[in-house]
Design a protein around this motif. Structure first.
Motif, PDB file in Angstrom:
ATOM      1  N   MET A 186      -6.179  22.050  61.606  1.00  0.00           N
ATOM      2  CA  MET A 186      -6.295  23.086  60.566  1.00  0.00           C
ATOM      3  C   MET A 186      -6.322  24.478  61.196  1.00  0.00           C
ATOM      4  O   MET A 186      -6.988  24.693  62.197  1.00  0.00           O
ATOM      5  CB  MET A 186      -7.591  22.866  59.774  1.00  0.00           C
ATOM      6  N   ASN A 187      -5.586  25.384  60.588  1.00  0.00           N
ATOM      7  CA  ASN A 187      -5.614  26.762  61.061  1.00  0.00           C
ATOM      8  C   ASN A 187      -6.922  27.438  60.680  1.00  0.00           C
ATOM      9  O   ASN A 187      -7.394  27.300  59.566  1.00  0.00           O
ATOM     10  CB  ASN A 187      -4.486  27.576  60.413  1.00  0.00           C
ATOM     11  N   ILE A 188      -7.470  28.190  61.632  1.00  0.00           N
ATOM     12  CA  ILE A 188      -8.624  29.013  61.307  1.00  0.00           C
ATOM     13  C   ILE A 188      -8.115  30.439  61.155  1.00  0.00           C
ATOM     14  O   ILE A 188      -7.276  30.891  61.933  1.00  0.00           O
ATOM     15  CB  ILE A 188      -9.668  28.989  62.440  1.00  0.00           C
ATOM     16  N   ARG A 189      -8.605  31.118  60.143  1.00  0.00           N
ATOM     17  CA  ARG A 189      -8.178  32.496  59.963  1.00  0.00           C
ATOM     18  C   ARG A 189      -9.387  33.422  59.987  1.00  0.00           C
ATOM     19  O   ARG A 189     -10.426  33.118  59.414  1.00  0.00           O
ATOM     20  CB  ARG A 189      -7.432  32.652  58.630  1.00  0.00           C
ATOM     21  N   PHE A 190      -9.218  34.532  60.691  1.00  0.00           N
ATOM     22  CA  PHE A 190     -10.275  35.537  60.758  1.00  0.00           C
ATOM     23  C   PHE A 190      -9.734  36.882  60.315  1.00  0.00           C
ATOM     24  O   PHE A 190      -8.562  37.198  60.549  1.00  0.00           O
ATOM     25  CB  PHE A 190     -10.795  35.691  62.200  1.00  0.00           C
ATOM     26  N   TYR A 191     -10.618  37.657  59.727  1.00  0.00           N
ATOM     27  CA  TYR A 191     -10.267  39.035  59.393  1.00  0.00           C
ATOM     28  C   TYR A 191     -10.444  39.854  60.660  1.00  0.00           C
ATOM     29  O   TYR A 191     -11.542  39.955  61.214  1.00  0.00           O
ATOM     30  CB  TYR A 191     -11.197  39.554  58.296  1.00  0.00           C
ATOM     31  N   ASN A 192      -9.352  40.401  61.134  1.00  0.00           N
ATOM     32  CA  ASN A 192      -9.379  41.178  62.366  1.00  0.00           C
ATOM     33  C   ASN A 192      -9.552  42.656  62.031  1.00  0.00           C
ATOM     34  O   ASN A 192      -8.688  43.259  61.393  1.00  0.00           O
ATOM     35  CB  ASN A 192      -8.054  40.945  63.118  1.00  0.00           C
ATOM     36  N   SER A 193     -10.655  43.225  62.470  1.00  0.00           N
ATOM     37  CA  SER A 193     -10.912  44.635  62.151  1.00  0.00           C
ATOM     38  C   SER A 193      -9.818  45.545  62.690  1.00  0.00           C
ATOM     39  O   SER A 193      -9.575  46.620  62.149  1.00  0.00           O
ATOM     40  CB  SER A 193     -12.247  45.084  62.753  1.00  0.00           C
ATOM     41  N   MET A 194      -9.179  45.121  63.771  1.00  0.00           N
ATOM     42  CA  MET A 194      -8.142  45.969  64.374  1.00  0.00           C
ATOM     43  C   MET A 194      -6.949  46.126  63.443  1.00  0.00           C
ATOM     44  O   MET A 194      -6.421  47.217  63.278  1.00  0.00           O
ATOM     45  CB  MET A 194      -7.692  45.373  65.713  1.00  0.00           C
ATOM     46  N   THR A 195      -6.541  45.021  62.816  1.00  0.00           N
ATOM     47  CA  THR A 195      -5.367  45.080  61.944  1.00  0.00           C
ATOM     48  C   THR A 195      -5.746  45.176  60.471  1.00  0.00           C
ATOM     49  O   THR A 195      -4.880  45.339  59.622  1.00  0.00           O
ATOM     50  CB  THR A 195      -4.499  43.819  62.133  1.00  0.00           C
ATOM     51  N   ARG A 196      -7.018  45.032  60.201  1.00  0.00           N
ATOM     52  CA  ARG A 196      -7.532  45.050  58.823  1.00  0.00           C
ATOM     53  C   ARG A 196      -6.850  43.983  57.965  1.00  0.00           C
ATOM     54  O   ARG A 196      -6.495  44.227  56.813  1.00  0.00           O
ATOM     55  CB  ARG A 196      -7.323  46.440  58.169  1.00  0.00           C
ATOM     56  N   PHE A 211      -9.600  39.149  76.445  1.00  0.00           N
ATOM     57  CA  PHE A 211     -10.233  37.926  75.940  1.00  0.00           C
ATOM     58  C   PHE A 211     -10.085  37.839  74.428  1.00  0.00           C
ATOM     59  O   PHE A 211      -9.544  38.735  73.786  1.00  0.00           O
ATOM     60  CB  PHE A 211     -11.690  37.817  76.399  1.00  0.00           C
ATOM     61  N   ASP A 212     -10.568  36.714  73.872  1.00  0.00           N
ATOM     62  CA  ASP A 212     -10.223  36.383  72.489  1.00  0.00           C
ATOM     63  C   ASP A 212     -10.968  37.175  71.416  1.00  0.00           C
ATOM     64  O   ASP A 212     -10.344  37.773  70.544  1.00  0.00           O
ATOM     65  CB  ASP A 212     -10.466  34.884  72.243  1.00  0.00           C
ATOM     66  N   ILE A 213     -12.284  37.107  71.448  1.00  0.00           N
ATOM     67  CA  ILE A 213     -13.061  37.626  70.314  1.00  0.00           C
ATOM     68  C   ILE A 213     -14.161  38.567  70.777  1.00  0.00           C
ATOM     69  O   ILE A 213     -14.856  38.298  71.758  1.00  0.00           O
ATOM     70  CB  ILE A 213     -13.725  36.464  69.529  1.00  0.00           C
ATOM     71  N   HIS A 214     -14.293  39.650  70.063  1.00  0.00           N
ATOM     72  CA  HIS A 214     -15.405  40.575  70.291  1.00  0.00           C
ATOM     73  C   HIS A 214     -16.029  40.830  68.932  1.00  0.00           C
ATOM     74  O   HIS A 214     -15.326  41.070  67.960  1.00  0.00           O
ATOM     75  CB  HIS A 214     -14.881  41.879  70.895  1.00  0.00           C
ATOM     76  N   THR A 215     -17.364  40.737  68.866  1.00  0.00           N
ATOM     77  CA  THR A 215     -18.026  40.903  67.573  1.00  0.00           C
ATOM     78  C   THR A 215     -19.164  41.916  67.663  1.00  0.00           C
ATOM     79  O   THR A 215     -19.556  42.341  68.747  1.00  0.00           O
ATOM     80  CB  THR A 215     -18.667  39.582  67.092  1.00  0.00           C
ATOM     81  N   GLY A 216     -19.681  42.236  66.508  1.00  0.00           N
ATOM     82  CA  GLY A 216     -20.832  43.116  66.421  1.00  0.00           C
ATOM     83  C   GLY A 216     -21.011  43.554  64.984  1.00  0.00           C
ATOM     84  O   GLY A 216     -20.239  43.177  64.107  1.00  0.00           O
ATOM     85  N   GLY A 217     -22.035  44.329  64.757  1.00  0.00           N
ATOM     86  CA  GLY A 217     -22.231  44.901  63.431  1.00  0.00           C
ATOM     87  C   GLY A 217     -21.211  46.006  63.220  1.00  0.00           C
ATOM     88  O   GLY A 217     -20.687  46.580  64.178  1.00  0.00           O
ATOM     89  N   ILE A 218     -20.933  46.292  61.962  1.00  0.00           N
ATOM     90  CA  ILE A 218     -19.915  47.294  61.667  1.00  0.00           C
ATOM     91  C   ILE A 218     -20.318  48.666  62.203  1.00  0.00           C
ATOM     92  O   ILE A 218     -19.470  49.512  62.488  1.00  0.00           O
ATOM     93  CB  ILE A 218     -19.637  47.349  60.149  1.00  0.00           C
ATOM     94  N   ASP A 219     -21.609  48.869  62.367  1.00  0.00           N
ATOM     95  CA  ASP A 219     -22.049  50.165  62.899  1.00  0.00           C
ATOM     96  C   ASP A 219     -21.718  50.333  64.379  1.00  0.00           C
ATOM     97  O   ASP A 219     -21.829  51.429  64.919  1.00  0.00           O
ATOM     98  CB  ASP A 219     -23.555  50.375  62.652  1.00  0.00           C
ATOM     99  N   TYR A 230      -9.137  39.685  68.925  1.00  0.00           N
ATOM    100  CA  TYR A 230      -9.708  39.646  67.572  1.00  0.00           C
ATOM    101  C   TYR A 230     -11.060  40.342  67.550  1.00  0.00           C
ATOM    102  O   TYR A 230     -11.966  39.961  68.291  1.00  0.00           O
ATOM    103  CB  TYR A 230      -9.897  38.195  67.097  1.00  0.00           C
ATOM    104  N   TRP A 231     -11.153  41.340  66.683  1.00  0.00           N
ATOM    105  CA  TRP A 231     -12.425  42.038  66.494  1.00  0.00           C
ATOM    106  C   TRP A 231     -13.019  41.603  65.167  1.00  0.00           C
ATOM    107  O   TRP A 231     -12.374  41.726  64.123  1.00  0.00           O
ATOM    108  CB  TRP A 231     -12.205  43.552  66.455  1.00  0.00           C
TER     109      TRP A 231
END
Length: 481
Positions: free
Chosen positions: A1-11, A225-233, A257-258
């Motif tokens: 199954m494909n996983i989909r994420f909302y990427n902040s970089m591309t919105r 690398f693949d994923i970087h996360t954090g709070g929107i602030d 992916y952000w």
RNA sequence: GGCGUGGUGGCCGAGAGGUUAGGCACUGGUCUGCAAAACCACGUACACCGGUUCGAAUCCGGUCCACGCCUCCA
């Protein structure tokens, strides 16, 4: 199954494709250990845990790095005020952070690099940036990144620096920086820093905040690398600055992916230390809330949305968990008490349907609401089947296993393991239950009700089911509620 | 001022042009000595005003309101 994420970089939502097969490298901005983290902070960490568990659920092998910021203005100030060395000051907050994370069932990251253990890596990165001419030394010995030399600056947060209004603060630094938005890579020592400093090619000082994440993420996860996360602030300026430093140094894409989570708010306002509207895990526990209820409340809405954290939300969450607990109890009893001779397959379709909805939902940018809907759909079917006595031991075990599978991601269901039954009930309680059952059989309801009150006082609730009386620990309510 | 997010039934919360999301609470019912649990029933909800369309909570334009970032912040 494909996983989909909302990427902040591309919105936009994108299909997730890791750099190498089933391995995922993920960097999550961690705490600054100058105080106890509040529940707003933990919203982000629980979101990251949801992300990590989801990846693992779908068979990915995650390497997660979470930094500990143990040197910055606040930690230095705190240590100074307390009159103790920096590491002595930050130590208890580090410990509290890890114990709170464990209480909220956040899986541990693979690496927790502390900023103070990576000064050489940061110095090296700064030297690279100086060598490439994108950083410069100011008269006071500090090193700044020159955003004019990085044309992509602003691509994540979409800020246009020319239109930004210059803040008050800028006046202080004007003389030292070429441009107001330039940010510090290295801060020259001054008196307020006391004995907190490291030697560098530019004299003694300490690293800027942003550089630690660039240096440590690339050290443990590679230049891309693949994923970087954090709070929107953290999106601006922190993550923007990380991108600038890292990509200017390597010439490569820093992160594919952000993912950013929304704020946790109280009465519509962002929870923050400066507003004073925050509470810690400790505060919530004092009000009678359990750790898993708090985690479940944090998982009640989509991670990108604002989450209004309230007593009412916790109460609703408690109700949900309580009714699921009741179902798991029923199913466990069925496993241990019933034979395999009841008709089979009554729950098979429900299990399959719920499993499908659960997986599809969570794979769609961590749609936790859809996942909850799957949990409830199966719960309802299971309760119904139990009511009509159509559940074999095998069915019950199948259902419990499915809930356990869901709980690999949610980590709040607490599906009992093993064969359930009356384990954990003290002898005194068990004998009271027996006496009450005898009284009921003799139609001596006054005695039966008296014993029920007695049990309640001991913290146990009795339910009379067709299969006999069942006791469960009474859920405690928050005081005054 | 620039940029951004959001306003869904009492509450929480998905959805994103046509098919009941889901949950919590309330009320009624089934069951029960009572209670609890469970199950059943019950809400034509999408800030406002226009427009596009056979059809809009979902698209377009405008308005209002709330929140946030631009300064350390998950």
């Amino acid at each position: 199954m494909n996983i989909r994420f909302y990427n902040s970089m591309t919105r936009a939502k994108e299909v997730f494709k890791p750099l190498s097969g089933k391995r995922v490298g993920m960097y999550t901005c961690g705490p600054t250990v100058y105080n106890f983290a509040h529940i707003g902070n933990f919203r982000a960490y629980v979101f990251e845990d949801l992300l990590r568990r989801t990846l693992e659920f779908f068979g990915y092998q995650v390497t997660q790095v979470m930094n500990l910021t143990d040197v910055d203005d606040k930690t230095i100030r705190g240590a100074k005020n307390a009159g103790i060395p920096l590491d002595e000051y930050t130590e208890p907050y580090k410990n509290a952070f890890f114990s709170d994370m464990a209480a909220l069932r956040v899986e541990r990251a693979e690496v927790y690099p502390a900023a103070t253990d990576h000064i050489p890596e940061m110095i090296e990165l700064i030297q690279t940036l100086l060598g490439k001419g994108v950083a410069y030394k100011s008269p006071d010995g500090s090193i700044y990144f020159s955003i004019d030399k990085f044309p992509d600056y602003g691509k994540l947060s979409k800020v246009d620096l020319d239109s930004q209004r210059a803040g008050e603060r800028v006046k202080l630094d004007e003389y030292a920086k070429d441009s107001v938005a330039d940010f510090a890579l290295w801060k020259a020592w001054d008196e307020d820093d006391g004995d907190v400093f490291w030697e560098s090619p530019w004299g003694k000082g300490r690293p800027g905040w942003h550089i630690e994440c660039s240096a440590m993420s690339m050290k443990y996860l590679g230049e891309t690398f693949d994923i970087h996360t954090g709070g929107i602030d953290n999106m601006f300026p922190h993550h923007e600055d990380e991108i600038a430093q890292s990509e200017a140094a390597t010439g490569k894409t820093f992160v594919n992916y952000w993912l950013h989570c929304g704020y946790l708010v109280v009465n519509g306002e962002k929870m923050s230390k400066s507003l004073g509207n925050f509470f810690t895990l400790r505060d919530l526990r004092e009000n009678g809330w359990r750790d898993r209820e708090i985690r479940a409340a944090l998982l009640s809405g989509h991670y990108r949305k604002m989450l209004d954290f309230s007593e009412r939300l916790l109460e609703q969450t408690r109700s949900v968990l309580k009714s699921l607990d009741g179902l798991f109890d029923r199913l466990s009893r069925r496993v241990s008490s019933s034979s395999f001779d009841t008709p089979e397959g009554s729950l098979g379709d429900a299990v399959e349907g719920a499993g499908k909805v659960f997986a599809e939902s969570i794979a769609d940018d961590l749609n936790v609401a859809g996942a909850w809907a799957a949990v409830h759909a199966l719960a309802k079917q299971a309760n119904k089947a139990l009511d009509s006595n159509e559940v074999s031991a095998r069915d019950a075990e199948l259902a419990l296993d499915t809930f356990r599978k869901f709980d690999r991601i949610l980590a709040v269901l607490d599906v009992p393991s093993g064969d359930g039954g009356a384990n954990g009930v003290p002898g005194e309680v068990a004998s009271l239950v027996e006496r009450r059952s005898a009284a009921r059989k003799a139609k001596d309801f006054a005695s039966a009700d008296a014993i029920r009150d007695e049990l309640l006082a001991l913290g146990w609730t009795v339910k009379d089911t067709p299969d006999g009386a069942v006791v469960t620990p009474t859920a405690t309510s928050p005081p005054g509620k």
